[in-house]
Write a protein that holds these residues in place. Structure first.
Motif, PDB file in Angstrom:
ATOM      1  N   ASP A  30      47.588 -27.632  -1.689  1.00 17.51           N
ATOM      2  CA  ASP A  30      48.480 -28.625  -2.283  1.00 17.51           C
ATOM      3  C   ASP A  30      48.230 -29.990  -1.648  1.00 17.51           C
ATOM      4  OD1 ASP A  30      50.477 -30.142  -3.287  1.00 17.51           O
ATOM      5  OD2 ASP A  30      52.120 -29.043  -2.343  1.00 17.51           O
ATOM      6  N   ALA A  31      47.664 -30.890  -2.445  1.00 17.31           N
ATOM      7  CA  ALA A  31      47.268 -32.194  -1.919  1.00 17.31           C
ATOM      8  C   ALA A  31      48.464 -33.006  -1.431  1.00 17.31           C
ATOM      9  CB  ALA A  31      46.516 -32.976  -2.990  1.00 17.31           C
ATOM     10  N   ALA A  32      49.654 -32.750  -2.019  1.00 15.81           N
ATOM     11  CA  ALA A  32      50.810 -33.569  -1.668  1.00 15.81           C
ATOM     12  C   ALA A  32      51.654 -32.928  -0.562  1.00 15.81           C
ATOM     13  CB  ALA A  32      51.661 -33.809  -2.900  1.00 15.81           C
ATOM     14  N   ALA A  33      51.168 -31.791  -0.002  1.00 16.99           N
ATOM     15  CA  ALA A  33      51.939 -31.103   1.032  1.00 16.99           C
ATOM     16  C   ALA A  33      52.186 -32.025   2.216  1.00 16.99           C
ATOM     17  CB  ALA A  33      51.192 -29.865   1.490  1.00 16.99           C
ATOM     18  N   ARG A  69      37.859 -29.321   8.242  1.00 12.20           N
ATOM     19  CA  ARG A  69      38.533 -30.070   7.182  1.00 12.20           C
ATOM     20  C   ARG A  69      39.702 -30.832   7.776  1.00 12.20           C
ATOM     21  NH1 ARG A  69      37.071 -30.048   1.444  1.00 12.20           N
ATOM     22  NH2 ARG A  69      34.891 -29.639   1.882  1.00 12.20           N
ATOM     23  N   SER A  70      39.373 -31.762   8.671  1.00  8.48           N
ATOM     24  CA  SER A  70      40.421 -32.527   9.339  1.00  8.48           C
ATOM     25  C   SER A  70      40.838 -33.719   8.492  1.00  8.48           C
ATOM     26  CB  SER A  70      39.922 -33.045  10.687  1.00  8.48           C
ATOM     27  OG  SER A  70      40.022 -32.042  11.660  1.00  8.48           O
ATOM     28  N   LEU A  71      42.153 -33.863   8.354  1.00  9.50           N
ATOM     29  CA  LEU A  71      42.704 -35.069   7.747  1.00  9.50           C
ATOM     30  C   LEU A  71      43.377 -35.856   8.862  1.00  9.50           C
ATOM     31  CD1 LEU A  71      44.469 -33.711   4.545  1.00  9.50           C
ATOM     32  CD2 LEU A  71      42.149 -34.566   4.795  1.00  9.50           C
ATOM     33  N   ALA A  97      42.743 -35.771   1.200  1.00  9.22           N
ATOM     34  CA  ALA A  97      43.305 -34.511   0.744  1.00  9.22           C
ATOM     35  C   ALA A  97      42.243 -33.456   1.013  1.00  9.22           C
ATOM     36  CB  ALA A  97      43.629 -34.588  -0.741  1.00  9.22           C
ATOM     37  N   SER A  98      42.678 -32.172   1.036  1.00  7.16           N
ATOM     38  CA  SER A  98      41.720 -31.123   1.412  1.00  7.16           C
ATOM     39  C   SER A  98      40.576 -31.024   0.401  1.00  7.16           C
ATOM     40  CB  SER A  98      42.432 -29.787   1.549  1.00  7.16           C
ATOM     41  OG  SER A  98      43.081 -29.476   0.338  1.00  7.16           O
ATOM     42  N   THR A  99      40.866 -31.425  -0.833  1.00 10.54           N
ATOM     43  CA  THR A  99      39.795 -31.459  -1.825  1.00 10.54           C
ATOM     44  C   THR A  99      39.318 -32.898  -1.948  1.00 10.54           C
ATOM     45  OG1 THR A  99      41.467 -31.804  -3.492  1.00 10.54           O
ATOM     46  CG2 THR A  99      40.737 -29.533  -3.155  1.00 10.54           C
TER      47      THR A  99
END
Ligand code: NAG
Ligand code: NAG
Ligand code: NAG
Ligand code: NAG
Ligand code: NAG
Ligand code: NAG
Length: 392
Positions: free
Chosen positions: A123-126, A217-219, A324-326
């Protein structure tokens, strides 16, 4: 019909609107150092207009922070008491004089850099966008000599830093940089998101480059604290536009406003870039959390904020999260860049681009012409009719 004419005239005046705010200022950028310890310093941007002065004071003492102070005289000055500023109780060490000329003042403090593992977050908005690694406190960073990066020609300087203690060596070949730039007139930079600036604003570009992420996958996220005015936190407003001429596929402009205008503002587009050539392929979303009141002791303290405002307890804070993760991410090139404008007065507004104006004009023009023709026909028709009436 009247509303249509109004709309058309509005559209026509929309084009030169962006230029109306143009005001030039005498802008200077200088490093103010402690005589006794030149490694302690401040970056002072002074923008002098005909009837006002804006002061921006940037500092890497403690967490990176900026004071913005607007006065209603071209003659206001900044005074620094260094021995007080580097003491444990710096209250009163920074002043803008004369005090009664101050029309607006506030501050921003960049307190922490977050890193999240987004591997399992689809979920990109998580919020938060994954499990948080231990954050980097920006109060525990050391910053390179600001004088080396000072460029009076472009009115810019960079605070480039890395953690004082870096046991994992994450910052061994990387850095977090805060590039500050002032402007003596309005314009926009060549790189997206190409925010329109004026002489009343100063731009901050935050770059995270070459730092080893702790996951695949670091943000990253940045915590920003500010001072509320009275009991309320500054408000965040989202402005939508139908135009993405300057930032590919971004139709939104976010604004943090400290109070009713004219007040201070922070303005940014909700986009960050994962490559130096900021384009559609490297655009990452930038999400802002709501502002919350927070207690001063929960945040790393900024000496310059304490020095100017004294002990305050009306701090508000929010988080900015990049990516975002994607989609594109920091992991592509170990590169992240985000920018914003800070200013006082009315925030700059983009005029509609000529392309969009053209499309709108064509779209509105055809029906308008038909309406116009219809109106003339009706008028003529009525006249015709009325001329005939007496005969009947
Ligand atoms: C910072 O750089 C300037 C110019 O390069 C130099 O004069 C100054 O001594 C340096 N300051 C410190 C603390 O190293
Ligand atoms: C600012 O200073 C200049 C020169 O000292 C003086 O001529 C001018 O009147 C001052 N302006 C104001 C608004 O105080
Ligand atoms: C700076 O602050 C110190 C400590 O309060 C004080 O003793 C000193 O006089 C101040 N210096 C100036 C130039 O005001
Ligand atoms: C992600 O999910 C997988 C499968 O559910 C699990 O094995 C793994 O430990 C999770 N990774 C993290 C970082 O939570
Ligand atoms: C990262 O990716 C590599 C190669 O795809 C894999 O071997 C490694 O286990 C991953 N690390 C984490 C923390 O998921
Ligand atoms: C920012 O995010 C971090 C990690 O999720 C959280 O601990 C912190 O409280 C957030 N800060 C604000 C002001 O929301």
């Amino acid at each position: 019909m009247r509303s249509l004419v109004l709309l058309l005239s509005l559209l026509l005046t929309a084009a030169p609107f962006g230029l109306l705010g143009e005001e030039t200022r005498q802008v200077s950028l200088k490093v103010i150092s402690d005589w006794l310890d030149p490694s302690q310093n401040l970056l002072h941007i002074q923008a002098v207009g005909a009837t006002s002065t804006l002061h921006y004071v940037w500092s890497g003492l403690g967490p990176p922070a900026v004071l913005l102070v607007a006065t209603n005289t071209p003659n206001s000055t900044l005074s620094v008491n260094w021995s007080l500023l580097i003491s444990s109780e710096p209250d009163g060490a920074l002043m803008v004089l004369p005090k009664e000329s101050i029309q607006f003042s506030s501050a921003l403090v960049f307190t922490r850099l977050f890193e999240f593992d987004s591997t399992n977050t689809s979920d990109a908005a998580a919020k938060p966008p994954g499990k948080s690694y231990p954050p980097y406190s920006l109060a525990d960073f050391s910053w390179d000599n600001i004088t080396d990066s000072l460029d009076p020609a472009s009115l810019s300087a960079t605070f480039r830093g890395h953690p004082i203690h870096d046991p994992t060596g994450a910052f061994a070949s990387g850095s977090l940089a805060f590039r500050v730039q002032a402007f003596s007139r309005s314009g926009r930079p060549a790189q997206p998101p190409r925010l329109l600036h004026t002489a009343d604003t100063c731009q901050l570009e935050v770059d995270l480059v070459g730092v080893s992420p702790r996951g695949n996958r670091s943000l990253f996220g940045l915590e920003v604290a500010t001072l509320g005015h009275g009991p309320d936190c500054p408000s965040v407003r989202e402005q939508r536009s139908i135009d993405d001429e300057y930032a590919p596929a971004v139709f939104q402009l976010d604004q943090l406003l400290w109070g009713s205008l004219p007040s201070g503002f922070m303005q940014w587009r909700p986009v960050a870039f994962s490559q130096k050539q900021g384009g559609r392929e490297s655009a990452m979303p930038c999400q802002a959390s709501p502002l919350y009141r927070t207690l001063a002791y929960l945040l790393p303290q900024s000496p310059i904020v304490r020095a100017f405002f004294g002990s305050q307890n009306n701090f508000c804070a929010f988080n900015l999260t990049f990516g975002a993760s994607t989609g594109p991410g920091y992991w592509d090139q170990h590169y992240l860049s985000w920018s914003m404008l800070l200013g006082v007065g009315t925030p700059p507004v983009d005029a509609l681009s000529s392309l969009v104006l053209g499309i709108v004009a064509v779209a509105l023009g055809a029906p308008a012409l038909m309406l116009l023709a219809g109106g003339v026909f009706l008028l003529l028709g009525r006249k015709w009719y009325s001329e005939y009436q007496p005969i009947n």
